[in-house]
Design a protein around this motif. Structure first.
Motif, short mmCIF file in Angstrom:
data_model
loop_
_atom_site.label_atom_id
_atom_site.label_comp_id
_atom_site.label_asym_id
_atom_site.label_seq_id
_atom_site.Cartn_x
_atom_site.Cartn_y
_atom_site.Cartn_z
N SER A 4 1.03 -1.51 0.23
CA SER A 4 -0.09 -0.15 -0.25
C SER A 4 0.70 1.40 0.06
N ARG A 5 0.09 2.33 -0.79
CA ARG A 5 1.20 3.86 -0.98
C ARG A 5 0.97 4.38 1.09
N LEU A 6 2.59 4.24 1.13
CA LEU A 6 2.59 5.27 2.25
C LEU A 6 2.65 6.88 2.19
N PHE A 7 2.96 6.78 1.26
CA PHE A 7 3.55 8.38 0.81
C PHE A 7 3.03 8.64 -0.78
N PRO A 8 2.41 9.59 -1.15
CA PRO A 8 2.01 10.06 -2.15
C PRO A 8 3.22 10.35 -2.93
N ALA A 9 3.45 10.92 -3.93
CA ALA A 9 5.13 11.56 -4.37
C ALA A 9 4.93 12.99 -4.77
N ASP A 10 3.20 13.68 -4.41
CA ASP A 10 3.32 14.74 -4.08
C ASP A 10 3.03 15.24 -2.75
N TYR A 11 3.03 14.50 -1.83
CA TYR A 11 2.96 15.15 -0.39
C TYR A 11 4.64 15.52 0.07
N VAL A 12 3.96 16.95 0.71
CA VAL A 12 5.15 18.19 0.85
C VAL A 12 4.96 17.96 2.57
N PHE A 13 6.66 17.50 2.55
CA PHE A 13 7.52 17.74 3.88
C PHE A 13 7.63 18.94 4.50
N GLN A 14 7.60 19.61 5.73
CA GLN A 14 7.81 20.92 6.02
C GLN A 14 8.65 20.84 7.23
N THR A 15 9.31 22.21 7.35
CA THR A 15 9.48 22.01 8.66
C THR A 15 8.68 21.98 9.82
N LEU A 16 9.32 22.09 10.82
CA LEU A 16 9.54 22.12 12.29
C LEU A 16 8.06 23.08 12.47
N ASP A 17 8.19 24.24 11.91
CA ASP A 17 7.39 25.15 12.46
C ASP A 17 5.52 25.35 11.69
N GLY A 18 6.10 24.92 10.53
CA GLY A 18 5.55 24.03 9.59
C GLY A 18 4.72 25.05 8.21
N GLN A 19 6.11 26.17 7.98
CA GLN A 19 5.19 27.04 7.55
C GLN A 19 6.69 26.73 5.59
N ASP A 20 7.39 26.27 6.21
CA ASP A 20 8.35 26.25 4.91
C ASP A 20 8.24 24.72 4.42
N PRO A 21 8.71 24.51 3.25
CA PRO A 21 8.49 23.13 2.94
C PRO A 21 10.61 22.25 3.66
N ALA A 22 10.05 21.58 3.78
CA ALA A 22 11.35 20.83 4.13
C ALA A 22 12.47 20.82 2.99
N ALA A 23 12.52 22.08 2.25
CA ALA A 23 14.40 21.47 1.12
C ALA A 23 14.60 20.96 1.24
N ALA A 24 15.43 19.74 0.30
CA ALA A 24 16.21 18.86 0.68
C ALA A 24 16.27 18.04 1.44
#
Length: 108
Positions: A4-24
């Motif tokens: 089963s799919r654990l995470f879709p490819a378009d899921y955006v992980f964020q920084t701790l503050d939830g304001q920015d994507p966890a880029a790289a």
């Protein structure tokens, strides 16, 4: 074995503050409650193993969907190697719900 799919490819992980994507950022999948890397897959048939760890794009997205038939410990590091989160008992059934509110992984 059913995968089963654990995470879709378009899921955006964020920084701790939830304001920015966890880029790289870098995400690791371990056997649950261990530090042993798991095998996860890029397809629902479980025919193509995924890289582990996976490096997120500049937008905080996975490079591919992640499929599994197991329970995992998931750990996310930022681009400098600082831990954003680590959580056990992540399955395809609970994956997104146990990690997120309405926006990415901002509750972790």
């Amino acid at each position: 074995m059913a995968f089963s799919r654990l995470f879709p490819a378009d899921y955006v992980f964020q920084t701790l503050d939830g304001q920015d994507p966890a880029a790289a950022g870098v995400i690791y999948f371990y056997d649950n409650n261990t530090n042993d890397l798991s095998t996860v897959y890029t397809d629902v048939a479980g025919g193509t193993p995924s890289s582990n760890p996976l490096t997120l794009g500049s937008d905080g997205r996975l490079p591919n969907a992640v499929f599994t038939s197991a329970t995992h410990r998931v750990k996310l590091l930022d681009s400098l190697g600082a831990q954003i989160f680590q959580k056990d008992d992540i399955t395809a059934a609970t994956g997104l719900g146990s990690l997120s509110a309405s926006s990415g992984s901002s509750l972790i």
